[in-house]
Design a protein around this motif. Structure first.
Motif, PDB file in Angstrom:
ATOM      1  N   MET A 202      35.683  61.148  72.219  1.00 42.04           N
ATOM      2  CA  MET A 202      34.800  60.434  71.490  1.00 42.04           C
ATOM      3  C   MET A 202      33.620  61.075  70.920  1.00 42.04           C
ATOM      4  SD  MET A 202      32.774  56.901  72.230  1.00 42.04           S
ATOM      5  CE  MET A 202      31.861  55.959  71.036  1.00 42.04           C
ATOM      6  N   THR A 203      33.386  61.100  69.554  1.00 46.12           N
ATOM      7  CA  THR A 203      32.489  61.806  68.943  1.00 46.12           C
ATOM      8  C   THR A 203      30.960  61.130  68.935  1.00 46.12           C
ATOM      9  OG1 THR A 203      34.016  62.942  67.584  1.00 46.12           O
ATOM     10  CG2 THR A 203      31.767  63.078  66.785  1.00 46.12           C
ATOM     11  N   ILE A 204      29.795  61.514  69.257  1.00 53.89           N
ATOM     12  CA  ILE A 204      28.534  61.082  69.338  1.00 53.89           C
ATOM     13  C   ILE A 204      28.169  61.261  67.987  1.00 53.89           C
ATOM     14  CG2 ILE A 204      26.385  61.184  70.320  1.00 53.89           C
ATOM     15  CD1 ILE A 204      27.440  62.321  73.050  1.00 53.89           C
ATOM     16  N   PRO A 205      27.636  59.949  67.585  1.00 52.13           N
ATOM     17  CA  PRO A 205      26.835  59.966  66.163  1.00 52.13           C
ATOM     18  C   PRO A 205      25.939  60.895  65.937  1.00 52.13           C
ATOM     19  CG  PRO A 205      26.522  57.900  67.367  1.00 52.13           C
ATOM     20  CD  PRO A 205      27.657  58.709  67.826  1.00 52.13           C
ATOM     21  N   PRO A 206      25.462  61.322  65.127  1.00 52.14           N
ATOM     22  CA  PRO A 206      24.132  62.213  64.832  1.00 52.14           C
ATOM     23  C   PRO A 206      23.008  61.570  65.716  1.00 52.14           C
ATOM     24  CG  PRO A 206      25.161  62.071  62.589  1.00 52.14           C
ATOM     25  CD  PRO A 206      25.993  61.105  63.670  1.00 52.14           C
ATOM     26  N   ASP A 207      22.243  62.378  66.464  1.00 46.22           N
ATOM     27  CA  ASP A 207      21.217  61.856  67.303  1.00 46.22           C
ATOM     28  C   ASP A 207      20.262  61.536  66.433  1.00 46.22           C
ATOM     29  OD1 ASP A 207      19.729  61.638  69.641  1.00 46.22           O
ATOM     30  OD2 ASP A 207      19.010  63.578  69.586  1.00 46.22           O
TER      31      ASP A 207
ATOM     32  N   GLY B 256      22.513  69.449  75.160  1.00 44.45           N
ATOM     33  CA  GLY B 256      22.470  68.188  75.168  1.00 44.45           C
ATOM     34  C   GLY B 256      21.524  67.528  76.335  1.00 44.45           C
ATOM     35  N   GLY B 257      21.312  68.497  77.155  1.00 47.18           N
ATOM     36  CA  GLY B 257      20.454  67.959  78.447  1.00 47.18           C
ATOM     37  C   GLY B 257      19.937  69.251  79.293  1.00 47.18           C
ATOM     38  N   PHE B 258      19.774  68.918  80.688  1.00 45.25           N
ATOM     39  CA  PHE B 258      19.361  69.587  81.634  1.00 45.25           C
ATOM     40  C   PHE B 258      19.533  68.877  82.999  1.00 45.25           C
ATOM     41  CE2 PHE B 258      15.394  67.375  80.606  1.00 45.25           C
ATOM     42  CZ  PHE B 258      14.679  67.168  81.856  1.00 45.25           C
ATOM     43  N   ALA B 259      19.587  69.943  84.144  1.00 49.13           N
ATOM     44  CA  ALA B 259      19.727  69.495  85.413  1.00 49.13           C
ATOM     45  C   ALA B 259      18.299  69.781  85.987  1.00 49.13           C
ATOM     46  CB  ALA B 259      20.484  70.316  85.983  1.00 49.13           C
TER      47      ALA B 259
ATOM     48  N   PRO C 228      31.074  64.815  75.212  1.00 52.21           N
ATOM     49  CA  PRO C 228      31.326  63.723  76.219  1.00 52.21           C
ATOM     50  C   PRO C 228      32.492  64.354  77.151  1.00 52.21           C
ATOM     51  CG  PRO C 228      31.137  62.901  74.191  1.00 52.21           C
ATOM     52  CD  PRO C 228      30.940  64.300  73.964  1.00 52.21           C
ATOM     53  N   GLU C 229      33.518  64.900  76.764  1.00 52.32           N
ATOM     54  CA  GLU C 229      34.706  65.392  77.463  1.00 52.32           C
ATOM     55  C   GLU C 229      34.236  66.336  78.382  1.00 52.32           C
ATOM     56  OE1 GLU C 229      37.296  63.666  77.507  1.00 52.32           O
ATOM     57  OE2 GLU C 229      37.061  62.281  75.911  1.00 52.32           O
ATOM     58  N   ALA C 230      33.192  67.364  78.052  1.00 44.21           N
ATOM     59  CA  ALA C 230      33.028  68.476  78.997  1.00 44.21           C
ATOM     60  C   ALA C 230      31.900  67.920  79.959  1.00 44.21           C
ATOM     61  CB  ALA C 230      32.408  69.490  78.034  1.00 44.21           C
ATOM     62  N   LEU C 231      31.189  67.055  79.620  1.00 47.14           N
ATOM     63  CA  LEU C 231      29.932  66.490  80.731  1.00 47.14           C
ATOM     64  C   LEU C 231      30.321  66.434  81.848  1.00 47.14           C
ATOM     65  CD1 LEU C 231      26.979  65.879  80.716  1.00 47.14           C
ATOM     66  CD2 LEU C 231      27.660  63.338  80.163  1.00 47.14           C
ATOM     67  N   PRO C 232      31.481  65.989  82.509  1.00 49.43           N
ATOM     68  CA  PRO C 232      31.725  65.793  83.968  1.00 49.43           C
ATOM     69  C   PRO C 232      31.615  67.265  84.555  1.00 49.43           C
ATOM     70  CG  PRO C 232      33.059  63.961  82.662  1.00 49.43           C
ATOM     71  CD  PRO C 232      32.469  64.995  81.818  1.00 49.43           C
ATOM     72  N   ALA C 233      32.221  67.995  83.928  1.00 44.51           N
ATOM     73  CA  ALA C 233      32.573  69.533  84.386  1.00 44.51           C
ATOM     74  C   ALA C 233      30.952  70.075  84.389  1.00 44.51           C
ATOM     75  CB  ALA C 233      33.525  70.296  83.646  1.00 44.51           C
ATOM     76  N   VAL C 234      30.187  69.813  83.397  1.00 46.06           N
ATOM     77  CA  VAL C 234      28.873  70.520  83.529  1.00 46.06           C
ATOM     78  C   VAL C 234      28.184  69.988  84.415  1.00 46.06           C
ATOM     79  CG1 VAL C 234      26.846  70.539  82.037  1.00 46.06           C
ATOM     80  CG2 VAL C 234      29.184  71.029  80.879  1.00 46.06           C
ATOM     81  N   VAL C 235      27.956  68.610  84.823  1.00 51.65           N
ATOM     82  CA  VAL C 235      27.506  67.980  85.880  1.00 51.65           C
ATOM     83  C   VAL C 235      27.991  68.738  87.131  1.00 51.65           C
ATOM     84  CG1 VAL C 235      26.864  65.913  86.933  1.00 51.65           C
ATOM     85  CG2 VAL C 235      27.145  66.065  84.598  1.00 51.65           C
TER      86      VAL C 235
ATOM     87  N   ALA D 247      35.999  60.241  85.702  1.00 50.21           N
ATOM     88  CA  ALA D 247      35.758  60.992  87.007  1.00 50.21           C
ATOM     89  C   ALA D 247      35.216  60.662  88.241  1.00 50.21           C
ATOM     90  CB  ALA D 247      34.759  62.181  86.351  1.00 50.21           C
ATOM     91  N   GLY D 248      35.043  59.364  88.145  1.00 49.13           N
ATOM     92  CA  GLY D 248      34.743  58.539  89.292  1.00 49.13           C
ATOM     93  C   GLY D 248      33.285  58.188  89.523  1.00 49.13           C
ATOM     94  N   TYR D 249      32.535  57.843  88.244  1.00 53.46           N
ATOM     95  CA  TYR D 249      31.209  57.803  88.254  1.00 53.46           C
ATOM     96  C   TYR D 249      31.085  56.062  88.102  1.00 53.46           C
ATOM     97  CZ  TYR D 249      29.405  62.354  87.822  1.00 53.46           C
ATOM     98  OH  TYR D 249      29.122  63.946  87.983  1.00 53.46           O
ATOM     99  N   ARG D 250      30.228  55.578  88.442  1.00 58.81           N
ATOM    100  CA  ARG D 250      29.721  54.135  88.418  1.00 58.81           C
ATOM    101  C   ARG D 250      28.424  54.068  87.861  1.00 58.81           C
ATOM    102  NH1 ARG D 250      31.069  50.625  94.145  1.00 58.81           N
ATOM    103  NH2 ARG D 250      33.423  51.280  94.045  1.00 58.81           N
ATOM    104  N   ARG D 251      28.510  52.979  86.972  1.00 59.04           N
ATOM    105  CA  ARG D 251      27.004  52.822  85.791  1.00 59.04           C
ATOM    106  C   ARG D 251      26.262  51.667  86.233  1.00 59.04           C
ATOM    107  NH1 ARG D 251      27.360  52.458  79.400  1.00 59.04           N
ATOM    108  NH2 ARG D 251      29.204  51.319  79.662  1.00 59.04           N
ATOM    109  N   SER D 252      24.858  51.917  86.154  1.00 60.23           N
ATOM    110  CA  SER D 252      23.852  50.842  86.233  1.00 60.23           C
ATOM    111  C   SER D 252      22.975  50.995  85.238  1.00 60.23           C
ATOM    112  CB  SER D 252      23.263  50.856  87.710  1.00 60.23           C
ATOM    113  OG  SER D 252      22.635  52.074  87.865  1.00 60.23           O
TER     114      SER D 252
END
Length: 261
Positions: free
Chosen positions: A1-6, A37-40, A63-70, A100-105
């Protein structure tokens, strides 16, 4: 999924709140690891605290790469926590993170819009005064947590001193001088933003008005410092949000929290 321009949020108050949260997170951390797109934000001293070791997505990652980045950024930890304050970005990342097994709140960002309280009554305290009551509260909230986890959740308050130029711990006391309710206050007069965080009442003092005393004091101090944007956070599906609404707070945004244990 492509994220719309920020695009920046239309509400200037929400822009200020998001900027404050990102700045506080960076300043509080012992170290940070940036990625597109962010930082740890990381703190090896309090490795068991999710609030001190997590990823904040404040841009537009892949988005697709984010789980591996985390996984790469938090590889030394047993938990994974990702906070995303932009709803469109959160929706784009939800699929890959869920797979990837995450739950959202969802945590609401609530801005104060009511009158300045006429009374306060809480006073500033230091960490030693809070250790006992805070430990008791965490044992109540997390009855299965080990002593090492409770210790980290209590002592991590010391790291919050780094998060802003003006960090105060406020407490309301009972007639015998015991701490009954407490909260953090982070004030940034330069940007006119203040955050009230972690408002808790000891079990023995619930329903006695101490939380209101602490909240009113924090509001009075915030406005006295020249802050025009005063906010706090509350879980979207929990009762405190309604208590805050009755005291003049209204939701202006959200933080989508994705966690995997």
């Amino acid at each position: 999924m492509t994220i719309p321009p920020d695009a920046p949020p239309a509400d200037p108050e929400l822009r200020r709140i998001r900027a404050f949260l990102a700045a506080f997170t960076r300043r509080q951390a012992e170290r940070t690891v940036d990625f597109p797109g962010g930082f740890a934000a990381l703190d090896d001293t309090f490795a068991l605290s999710h609030g001190n070791n997590h990823v904040l997505v404040d841009g537009t990652p892949d988005p697709e790469a984010l789980p591996a980045v985390v996984d790469g950024a938090l590889s030394h930890l047993a938990h994974r926590s990702v906070y995303i304050p932009d709803a469109a970005v959160a929706e784009a990342c939800a699929g890959p993170l869920t797979e990837a097994g995450y739950r959202r709140s969802i945590v609401l960002l609530m801005r104060h819009g009511g009158p300045v309280p006429e009374r306060g009554g809480a006073r500033e305290v230091d960490l030693p005064a809070l250790r006992g009551p805070v430990a008791e509260s965490w044992r109540r909230f997390l009855p299965d947590a080990g002593a090492d986890v409770v210790h980290a959740l209590v002592e991590r308050r010391a790291a919050r001193r780094r998060g802003a130029d003006d960090v105060r711990f406020l407490a309301s006391h009972d007639a015998y001088g015991e701490v009954a309710s407490w909260a953090d206050l982070y004030v940034d007069p330069a940007t006119g933003v203040a955050q009230i965080e972690d408002l808790v009442t000891a079990a023995a003092h619930l329903g006695q008005g101490h939380a209101g005393v602490v909240l009113d004091t924090a509001l009075r101090l915030s406005y006295a410092a020249g802050c025009t944007t005063v906010f706090l956070s509350a879980l979207a599906d929990d009762w405190p949000r309604h208590w805050y609404e009755r005291r003049g707070f209204a939701p202006v945004g959200e933080v989508h929290c994705f966690e995997r244990f």
